[in-house]
Motif scaffolding. Structure first.
Motif, mmCIF file in Angstrom:
data_model
loop_
_atom_site.group_PDB
_atom_site.id
_atom_site.type_symbol
_atom_site.label_atom_id
_atom_site.label_comp_id
_atom_site.label_asym_id
_atom_site.label_seq_id
_atom_site.Cartn_x
_atom_site.Cartn_y
_atom_site.Cartn_z
ATOM 1 N N LYS A 51 0.911 -1.319 0.186
ATOM 2 C CA LYS A 51 0.094 -0.021 -0.018
ATOM 3 C C LYS A 51 0.880 1.413 -0.028
ATOM 4 C CE LYS A 51 -4.398 -1.604 2.130
ATOM 5 N NZ LYS A 51 -5.283 -1.364 3.213
ATOM 6 N N ARG A 52 2.078 1.201 0.778
ATOM 7 C CA ARG A 52 2.880 2.503 1.076
ATOM 8 C C ARG A 52 3.439 2.837 -0.456
ATOM 9 N NH1 ARG A 52 4.470 0.188 6.047
ATOM 10 N NH2 ARG A 52 6.544 -0.639 4.857
ATOM 11 N N LYS A 53 3.866 1.586 -1.089
ATOM 12 C CA LYS A 53 4.580 1.822 -2.381
ATOM 13 C C LYS A 53 3.286 1.919 -3.633
ATOM 14 C CE LYS A 53 8.793 1.135 -1.028
ATOM 15 N NZ LYS A 53 9.626 2.233 -1.186
ATOM 16 N N GLN A 54 2.232 2.087 -3.179
ATOM 17 C CA GLN A 54 1.025 2.190 -3.997
ATOM 18 C C GLN A 54 1.060 0.937 -5.113
ATOM 19 O OE1 GLN A 54 1.519 6.460 -5.557
ATOM 20 N NE2 GLN A 54 0.386 6.899 -3.826
ATOM 21 N N ILE A 55 1.336 -0.130 -4.839
ATOM 22 C CA ILE A 55 1.245 -1.132 -5.769
ATOM 23 C C ILE A 55 -0.244 -1.710 -5.874
ATOM 24 C CG2 ILE A 55 2.475 -3.503 -6.370
ATOM 25 C CD1 ILE A 55 4.599 -2.569 -4.930
ATOM 26 N N GLY A 56 -1.001 -1.142 -6.334
ATOM 27 C CA GLY A 56 -2.418 -1.457 -6.458
ATOM 28 C C GLY A 56 -2.776 -1.778 -7.697
ATOM 29 N N GLU A 57 -3.804 -2.408 -7.821
ATOM 30 C CA GLU A 57 -4.596 -3.209 -9.023
ATOM 31 C C GLU A 57 -5.461 -2.093 -9.821
ATOM 32 O OE1 GLU A 57 -5.155 -6.227 -11.805
ATOM 33 O OE2 GLU A 57 -4.157 -6.264 -9.892
ATOM 34 N N THR A 58 -5.035 -2.159 -11.177
ATOM 35 C CA THR A 58 -5.964 -1.099 -11.951
ATOM 36 C C THR A 58 -6.969 -2.071 -12.672
ATOM 37 O OG1 THR A 58 -4.026 0.322 -12.270
ATOM 38 C CG2 THR A 58 -5.975 0.683 -13.861
ATOM 39 N N ILE A 59 -8.372 -1.726 -11.989
ATOM 40 C CA ILE A 59 -9.402 -2.724 -12.481
ATOM 41 C C ILE A 59 -10.011 -2.055 -13.920
ATOM 42 C CG2 ILE A 59 -11.465 -3.806 -11.904
ATOM 43 C CD1 ILE A 59 -9.111 -4.611 -10.194
ATOM 44 N N ARG A 60 -10.140 -2.874 -14.957
ATOM 45 C CA ARG A 60 -10.790 -2.464 -16.105
ATOM 46 C C ARG A 60 -12.109 -2.641 -16.069
ATOM 47 N NH1 ARG A 60 -9.229 -6.256 -20.848
ATOM 48 N NH2 ARG A 60 -9.358 -7.794 -19.489
ATOM 49 N N ASP A 61 -12.922 -1.724 -16.608
ATOM 50 C CA ASP A 61 -14.352 -1.633 -16.374
ATOM 51 C C ASP A 61 -15.241 -2.838 -17.194
ATOM 52 O OD1 ASP A 61 -16.986 -1.154 -15.751
ATOM 53 O OD2 ASP A 61 -17.372 0.775 -16.598
ATOM 54 N N LEU A 62 -15.658 -3.727 -16.549
ATOM 55 C CA LEU A 62 -16.156 -4.824 -17.183
ATOM 56 C C LEU A 62 -17.632 -4.856 -17.091
ATOM 57 C CD1 LEU A 62 -13.355 -7.646 -16.727
ATOM 58 C CD2 LEU A 62 -13.767 -6.136 -18.827
ATOM 59 N N LYS A 68 -15.703 -1.526 -9.186
ATOM 60 C CA LYS A 68 -14.923 -0.270 -9.179
ATOM 61 C C LYS A 68 -14.369 0.051 -7.557
ATOM 62 C CE LYS A 68 -17.643 2.357 -12.543
ATOM 63 N NZ LYS A 68 -18.402 3.206 -12.667
ATOM 64 N N GLN A 69 -15.121 -0.879 -6.701
ATOM 65 C CA GLN A 69 -14.607 -0.648 -5.378
ATOM 66 C C GLN A 69 -13.199 -1.245 -4.922
ATOM 67 O OE1 GLN A 69 -17.417 -1.239 -6.142
ATOM 68 N NE2 GLN A 69 -19.133 -0.555 -4.949
ATOM 69 N N LYS A 70 -12.709 -2.258 -6.159
ATOM 70 C CA LYS A 70 -11.503 -3.008 -5.895
ATOM 71 C C LYS A 70 -10.464 -2.243 -6.578
ATOM 72 C CE LYS A 70 -13.520 -7.677 -5.929
ATOM 73 N NZ LYS A 70 -13.738 -8.941 -6.648
ATOM 74 N N THR A 71 -10.533 -1.157 -7.133
ATOM 75 C CA THR A 71 -9.349 -0.364 -7.713
ATOM 76 C C THR A 71 -8.642 -0.073 -6.626
ATOM 77 O OG1 THR A 71 -10.809 0.379 -9.560
ATOM 78 C CG2 THR A 71 -8.836 1.651 -9.067
ATOM 79 N N GLY A 72 -7.342 0.037 -6.923
ATOM 80 C CA GLY A 72 -6.250 0.349 -5.662
ATOM 81 C C GLY A 72 -5.864 -0.801 -4.806
ATOM 82 N N THR A 73 -6.471 -1.727 -4.577
ATOM 83 C CA THR A 73 -6.362 -3.017 -3.832
ATOM 84 C C THR A 73 -5.003 -3.525 -4.299
ATOM 85 O OG1 THR A 73 -8.833 -3.847 -3.674
ATOM 86 C CG2 THR A 73 -7.181 -5.170 -3.199
ATOM 87 N N PRO A 74 -4.215 -3.741 -3.122
ATOM 88 C CA PRO A 74 -2.699 -4.079 -3.409
ATOM 89 C C PRO A 74 -2.675 -5.491 -4.137
ATOM 90 C CG PRO A 74 -3.002 -3.371 -1.127
ATOM 91 C CD PRO A 74 -4.242 -3.516 -1.584
ATOM 92 N N PRO A 300 -14.328 -9.260 1.535
ATOM 93 C CA PRO A 300 -13.702 -8.479 0.533
ATOM 94 C C PRO A 300 -12.255 -8.606 0.609
ATOM 95 C CG PRO A 300 -14.418 -7.055 2.227
ATOM 96 C CD PRO A 300 -14.797 -8.430 2.630
ATOM 97 N N ALA A 301 -11.606 -8.757 -0.500
ATOM 98 C CA ALA A 301 -9.886 -8.885 -0.650
ATOM 99 C C ALA A 301 -9.403 -7.840 -0.043
ATOM 100 C CB ALA A 301 -9.602 -9.303 -1.795
ATOM 101 N N GLN A 302 -8.287 -7.915 0.756
ATOM 102 C CA GLN A 302 -7.419 -6.759 1.095
ATOM 103 C C GLN A 302 -6.309 -6.863 0.408
ATOM 104 O OE1 GLN A 302 -8.149 -8.461 5.297
ATOM 105 N NE2 GLN A 302 -7.073 -6.282 5.569
ATOM 106 N N VAL A 303 -5.995 -7.988 -0.364
ATOM 107 C CA VAL A 303 -4.822 -8.008 -1.252
ATOM 108 C C VAL A 303 -5.005 -9.066 -2.263
ATOM 109 C CG1 VAL A 303 -3.844 -10.080 0.065
ATOM 110 C CG2 VAL A 303 -2.184 -8.465 -1.422
ATOM 111 N N PHE A 304 -4.583 -8.951 -3.680
ATOM 112 C CA PHE A 304 -4.746 -9.910 -4.750
ATOM 113 C C PHE A 304 -3.351 -10.630 -4.771
ATOM 114 C CE2 PHE A 304 -7.883 -6.454 -6.895
ATOM 115 C CZ PHE A 304 -8.913 -7.144 -5.941
ATOM 116 N N MET A 305 -3.367 -11.914 -5.434
ATOM 117 C CA MET A 305 -2.073 -12.700 -5.476
ATOM 118 C C MET A 305 -1.471 -11.977 -6.717
ATOM 119 S SD MET A 305 -3.354 -16.229 -6.720
ATOM 120 C CE MET A 305 -4.313 -16.698 -5.168
ATOM 121 N N GLY A 306 -2.009 -11.485 -8.056
ATOM 122 C CA GLY A 306 -1.637 -11.170 -8.868
ATOM 123 C C GLY A 306 -1.152 -12.464 -9.682
ATOM 124 N N ASP A 307 -0.304 -12.046 -10.810
ATOM 125 C CA ASP A 307 0.245 -13.086 -11.634
ATOM 126 C C ASP A 307 1.291 -13.728 -10.892
ATOM 127 O OD1 ASP A 307 -1.504 -12.730 -13.439
ATOM 128 O OD2 ASP A 307 -0.217 -12.326 -15.112
#
Length: 406
Positions: A51-62, A68-74, A300-307
């Motif tokens: 969060k401090r490094k602003q490593i957040g997910e950019t969510i495409r509008d599908l 939309k609430q998930k935008t910025g989730t680490p 609701p997820a506080q973090v995503f695992m990502g690839d």
């Protein structure tokens, strides 16, 4: 490392309790406890760092509810899984075991590929991430490493069955089988349920069997690539990939335990794989890491695992299945991954077919992968995830039942 320390203390000083570290079940229990602790306690610190490094997910509008609430989730939370697995493994596993070495290479290799993919998405602002051909190339290279190791390494063996013979003196004797190199695997639901990949080229003559690696290694590459991508596609809603993977890995842990134990393998009439029992320690740590990660990844997820996480999970599952020679069970055990992958292939294939035929592309599903189809139908994320988990448990039970149903 602790494994070697307590082994030394036991041999040199007969330290009370040190002999416990010789038991795989004890070390597996310690590994799962430590991995859970690391994932839940230090996982929170990693999330705050992201969060401090602003490593957040950019969510495409599908057009999905709650998107939309998930935008910025680490994201890059897969680092939690990797860290919480490797530390217990390094402490409690036998690091000279070829299977443990292979899994450590797998988790690091796929973790790096996933990390690069996430890094490009976040810091380079390129939503597509690492180009598909480079991602597949990385998976192919891992498959090549795994295939070559499993085929050529002298420690990768299986035990021949014990044969009962009647001698000329009419005495019944049992001839114990020795450890042999083999490309044999398990075929589910058949009585004589073993397939030797070398038999696929036996038509070319007996000498052709020495070139079985030409069949075996491409199959390994295909399995590693397919399962890794399947896990990646499943990671789309909170808790789905982590929970489904924990069920799959736990089931593979059962197979590793019975396949690596000569008593259980003989009783169940399955192939005994020397040194495979040590997988139990790695699997325990991996399950603990997945469950601990789920603490923060559940809705609701506080973090995503990502690839970083999803590609790693798929790679590890594929390699474990190959080691315990249960890769032909993957379509059943990894049925969730399989369904998600098929839904994407059907959607893309049918869209292209209808567009070429009529000029207008049509879709099989409201949206692919499959979990998004149910979101479009109005199901809440938690309901979809819970039902997928239930299906995953049913598939795991069916997979375990194949031990005796033949």
């Amino acid at each position: 490392m602790l494994y070697y320390l307590f082994d030394y203390l036991e041999k040199q000083y007969q330290l009370p309790g040190a002999s416990l570290f010789q038991f795989q079940t004890f070390r597996a229990a310690m590994a799962v406890l430590l991995s859970l602790l690391l994932a839940t306690v230090y996982g929170k610190r990693i999330i705050l760092f992201l969060k401090r490094k602003q490593i957040g997910e950019t969510i495409r509008d599908l057009g999905l509810e709650g998107q939309k609430q998930k935008t910025g989730t680490p994201t890059m939370g897969g680092l939690i899984i990797i860290m919480s697995t490797l530390i217990p493994v390094l402490l409690f596993a036998d690091l000279k075991n070829i299977y443990i070495i292979l899994l450590i290479v797998t988790i690091l290799w796929m973790g790096i590929i996933g990390f690069v993919d996430d890094y490009i998405k976040i810091f380079k602002k390129n939503k597509k991430g690492l180009k598909g051909r480079f991602k597949v190339l990385g998976q192919v290279v891992l498959g090549l490493i795994v295939g070559i190791t499993l085929y050529f390494h002298p420690d990768v063996t299986m035990r021949e069955r014990t044969n009962t013979v009647i001698t000329e003196q009419y005495r019944v004797e049992k001839i114990k089988g020795g450890d042999i190199k083999s490309t044999m695997t398990t075929v589910p639901f058949f009585k004589n349920n073993e397939l030797d990949y070398s038999n696929l080229i036996s038509w070319a003559g007996e000498k052709a069997k020495s070139y079985a690696w030409l069949i075996f290694i491409p199959i390994v590459i295909l399995i590693v690539t397919a399962v890794s991508n399947g896990a990646n596609l499943t990671d789309g809603i909170d808790g789905l990939a982590a929970g489904s993977s924990a069920i799959i890995v736990l089931t593979l842990g059962i197979f590793a335990w019975v396949s690596g134990n000569i008593i259980f393998s003989e009783y169940l009439d399955i192939m005994y794989i020397p040194k495979a029992g040590e997988l139990l320690v790695f699997i325990a740590a991996f399950v603990g890491a997945l469950v601990g990660f789920l603490w923060y990844n559940a809705f609701p997820a506080q973090v995503f695992m990502g690839d970083t996480g999803s590609l790693t999970i798929g790679g590890v599952i594929a390699v474990i299945a190959l080691i315990v020679r249960k890769e032909l069970l993957i379509p059943i055990l990894c049925g969730i991954f399989f369904a998600e992958s098929i839904s994407v292939m059907l959607q893309v294939g049918y869209f292209k077919y209808t567009k070429n035929r009529s000029g207008e592309g049509k879709r099989v599903f409201l949206m692919a992968p499959l979990h998004h189809h149910y979101q479009k139908k109005g199901y809440h994320e938690s309901k979809i995830v819970t039902r997928f988990w239930i299906i995953g448990i049913l598939l795991a039970i069916i997979t375990i039942v194949t031990l005796k149903v033949r």
